[in-house]
Design a protein around this motif. Sequence first.
Motif, PDB file in Angstrom:
ATOM      1  N   UNK A 141       0.739  -1.220  -0.009  1.00 47.01           N
ATOM      2  CA  UNK A 141      -0.072  -0.004   0.223  1.00 47.01           C
ATOM      3  C   UNK A 141       0.912   1.341   0.127  1.00 47.01           C
ATOM      4  N   UNK A 142       0.341   2.064  -0.730  1.00 40.35           N
ATOM      5  CA  UNK A 142       1.216   3.528  -0.779  1.00 40.35           C
ATOM      6  C   UNK A 142       2.263   3.678  -1.310  1.00 40.35           C
ATOM      7  N   UNK A 143       2.827   2.623  -2.029  1.00 39.41           N
ATOM      8  CA  UNK A 143       4.038   2.657  -2.950  1.00 39.41           C
ATOM      9  C   UNK A 143       3.658   2.982  -4.210  1.00 39.41           C
ATOM     10  N   UNK A 144       4.682   3.195  -5.088  1.00 33.97           N
ATOM     11  CA  UNK A 144       4.603   3.201  -6.653  1.00 33.97           C
ATOM     12  C   UNK A 144       4.437   2.419  -7.202  1.00 33.97           C
ATOM     13  N   UNK A 145       3.240   2.047  -7.711  1.00 33.99           N
ATOM     14  CA  UNK A 145       3.025   0.483  -8.489  1.00 33.99           C
ATOM     15  C   UNK A 145       2.663   0.802  -9.818  1.00 33.99           C
ATOM     16  N   UNK A 146       3.218  -0.119 -10.737  1.00 31.37           N
ATOM     17  CA  UNK A 146       3.232   0.034 -12.117  1.00 31.37           C
ATOM     18  C   UNK A 146       2.387  -1.318 -12.561  1.00 31.37           C
ATOM     19  N   UNK A 147       1.232  -1.132 -13.201  1.00 30.61           N
ATOM     20  CA  UNK A 147       0.524  -2.251 -13.976  1.00 30.61           C
ATOM     21  C   UNK A 147       0.792  -2.266 -15.340  1.00 30.61           C
ATOM     22  N   UNK A 148       1.526  -3.491 -15.851  1.00 29.09           N
ATOM     23  CA  UNK A 148       1.733  -3.844 -17.016  1.00 29.09           C
ATOM     24  C   UNK A 148       0.690  -4.401 -17.684  1.00 29.09           C
ATOM     25  N   UNK A 149       0.129  -3.844 -18.823  1.00 28.67           N
ATOM     26  CA  UNK A 149      -1.040  -4.267 -19.458  1.00 28.67           C
ATOM     27  C   UNK A 149      -0.753  -5.339 -20.419  1.00 28.67           C
ATOM     28  N   UNK A 150      -1.326  -6.419 -20.622  1.00 29.59           N
ATOM     29  CA  UNK A 150      -1.136  -7.671 -21.603  1.00 29.59           C
ATOM     30  C   UNK A 150      -2.451  -8.277 -22.038  1.00 29.59           C
ATOM     31  N   UNK A 151      -3.517  -7.659 -21.364  1.00 25.94           N
ATOM     32  CA  UNK A 151      -4.840  -8.301 -21.813  1.00 25.94           C
ATOM     33  C   UNK A 151      -5.693  -6.894 -21.361  1.00 25.94           C
ATOM     34  N   UNK A 152      -7.149  -7.136 -22.032  1.00 28.30           N
ATOM     35  CA  UNK A 152      -8.059  -6.042 -21.942  1.00 28.30           C
ATOM     36  C   UNK A 152      -8.336  -5.735 -20.409  1.00 28.30           C
ATOM     37  N   UNK A 153      -8.087  -6.640 -19.454  1.00 27.34           N
ATOM     38  CA  UNK A 153      -8.465  -6.218 -18.188  1.00 27.34           C
ATOM     39  C   UNK A 153      -7.371  -5.526 -17.477  1.00 27.34           C
ATOM     40  N   UNK A 154      -6.510  -5.135 -18.145  1.00 29.49           N
ATOM     41  CA  UNK A 154      -5.649  -4.118 -17.354  1.00 29.49           C
ATOM     42  C   UNK A 154      -6.119  -2.862 -16.849  1.00 29.49           C
ATOM     43  N   UNK A 155      -6.997  -2.220 -17.530  1.00 36.77           N
ATOM     44  CA  UNK A 155      -7.619  -1.080 -16.855  1.00 36.77           C
ATOM     45  C   UNK A 155      -8.475  -1.287 -15.665  1.00 36.77           C
ATOM     46  N   UNK A 156      -9.120  -2.642 -15.538  1.00 33.65           N
ATOM     47  CA  UNK A 156      -9.603  -2.758 -14.303  1.00 33.65           C
ATOM     48  C   UNK A 156      -8.631  -3.084 -13.125  1.00 33.65           C
ATOM     49  N   UNK A 157      -7.511  -3.660 -13.689  1.00 33.95           N
ATOM     50  CA  UNK A 157      -6.413  -4.058 -12.554  1.00 33.95           C
ATOM     51  C   UNK A 157      -6.078  -2.700 -12.323  1.00 33.95           C
ATOM     52  N   UNK A 158      -5.827  -1.810 -12.881  1.00 37.17           N
ATOM     53  CA  UNK A 158      -5.122  -0.452 -12.448  1.00 37.17           C
ATOM     54  C   UNK A 158      -6.160   0.135 -11.613  1.00 37.17           C
ATOM     55  N   UNK A 159      -7.436  -0.070 -11.717  1.00 41.78           N
ATOM     56  CA  UNK A 159      -8.469   0.717 -10.766  1.00 41.78           C
ATOM     57  C   UNK A 159      -8.499  -0.098  -9.534  1.00 41.78           C
ATOM     58  N   UNK A 160      -8.318  -1.395  -9.579  1.00 39.09           N
ATOM     59  CA  UNK A 160      -8.234  -2.159  -8.334  1.00 39.09           C
ATOM     60  C   UNK A 160      -7.156  -1.726  -7.494  1.00 39.09           C
ATOM     61  N   UNK A 161      -5.735  -1.515  -8.115  1.00 41.12           N
ATOM     62  CA  UNK A 161      -4.562  -1.431  -7.184  1.00 41.12           C
ATOM     63  C   UNK A 161      -4.845   0.217  -6.910  1.00 41.12           C
ATOM     64  N   UNK A 162      -5.507   0.923  -7.584  1.00 36.12           N
ATOM     65  CA  UNK A 162      -5.482   2.438  -7.320  1.00 36.12           C
ATOM     66  C   UNK A 162      -6.258   2.476  -5.779  1.00 36.12           C
ATOM     67  N   UNK A 163      -7.054   1.689  -5.473  1.00 31.25           N
ATOM     68  CA  UNK A 163      -7.652   1.475  -4.230  1.00 31.25           C
ATOM     69  C   UNK A 163      -6.560   1.478  -3.043  1.00 31.25           C
ATOM     70  N   UNK A 164      -5.576   0.962  -3.383  1.00 30.18           N
ATOM     71  CA  UNK A 164      -4.331   0.600  -2.390  1.00 30.18           C
ATOM     72  C   UNK A 164      -3.205   1.708  -2.401  1.00 30.18           C
ATOM     73  N   UNK A 165      -3.082   2.421  -3.556  1.00 22.62           N
ATOM     74  CA  UNK A 165      -2.136   3.338  -3.769  1.00 22.62           C
ATOM     75  C   UNK A 165      -2.566   4.737  -4.432  1.00 22.62           C
ATOM     76  N   UNK A 166      -2.127   5.985  -4.013  1.00 22.90           N
ATOM     77  CA  UNK A 166      -2.362   6.956  -5.013  1.00 22.90           C
ATOM     78  C   UNK A 166      -1.481   7.009  -6.061  1.00 22.90           C
ATOM     79  N   UNK A 167      -0.401   6.211  -6.245  1.00 20.25           N
ATOM     80  CA  UNK A 167       0.690   6.345  -7.328  1.00 20.25           C
ATOM     81  C   UNK A 167       0.574   5.027  -7.956  1.00 20.25           C
ATOM     82  N   UNK A 168      -0.355   5.098  -9.196  1.00 20.71           N
ATOM     83  CA  UNK A 168      -0.562   3.824  -9.937  1.00 20.71           C
ATOM     84  C   UNK A 168      -0.078   4.486 -11.422  1.00 20.71           C
ATOM     85  N   UNK A 169       0.759   3.804 -12.044  1.00 21.88           N
ATOM     86  CA  UNK A 169       0.667   3.753 -13.474  1.00 21.88           C
ATOM     87  C   UNK A 169       0.381   2.643 -14.345  1.00 21.88           C
TER      88      UNK A 169
END
Length: 337
Positions: A141-169
């Motif tokens: 939580x609260x760390x700098x998180x990068x979500x690497x997209x490899x399928x159409x669910x990447x946007x949903x994944x980014x939103x889930x991890x945004x719940x845990x940190x304000x710094x998501x790319x």
Amino acid sequence: MNETYDVVVVGGGAAGLSGAKALSRARRSVLVVDAGEPRNASAGHVHNYLGREGTPPGELVAIGRDEVREYGGEIVEATVTAAVRAGDGFRVTLADGRSVGARRLLVTTGLTDELPDIGGLAGRFGRDVLHCPYCHGWEVRDQAIGVVGSNPMAVHAAQMWRQLSADVTLFRHRVPELTGGEREELAARGIRVVEGEVAAVEVEDDRLTGVRMRSGEVVPRQVVVVAPRFTANSGLLTALGLELTDQVMQGHVVGSFVAADPTGATSVPGVWVAGNVTNLMAQVVVSASGGLMAGVAINADLIAEDTRAAVAAHRAGVFDGESEVSELVLGARRHGI
């Protein structure tokens, strides 16, 4: 090892040990064969397991093994190389050449995480290269998180991890062009989108420090999220006649599993499955629950078979008395009838 068991369990993780314990408590003869290659070996702790929160995976297995042995179950560290039909039961062969009989099989061989082809991912997986926010999210939580997209669910994944940190790319990588609506949703929650393909993760002093793009740019990150393809370890099961089923999410195939009914029974009589080999999304506690369900169902199936044998003996009038009928049933079990 005994010659023939009521049940041989292939795989000694949460699902296999849970099923084995239920069967052993029902006074079934049980052998667990475990190759000692758990999927979560690199993870530091098990989470969302009520009463066992934060337990290291190896410790949880050790506790489970002790509980199985307490009720008479046997455990051997070995690899099963084959399981074939033998009469009404099965013959299970180990890598060292030993073989045992089984009236029923419970296969809990798990799955393999097939990672994207990005340099450095495999060595960090389960540490700071992650895939499940429910398994590891709180710890980063609260760390700098990068979500690497490899399928159409990447946007949903980014939103889930945004719940845990304000710094998501979100690194778009190989995700198709985002829609205007998706970009608006990401921007609204402060999720940056980086175009182009990812080449590797950067590591310094055994810590992940960034994501290197094919362009050469390095984007500082502390945690990288990927979407593996989840492939069931199904070799034994396909050899018995079962087929893999594609797991589809949002129109994209994310893995494959062996289909079963809610109790874990497969379309091959006498074969049950539990855990990630049949439920790709199951966390440890869900796998344990599936193993318990399968163990209960297998015991019920064996009770029905034992009862049929007892009724046949009773009708034949060969034996007189409950103890003698019991001996007939036990004899039938020893010979796989």
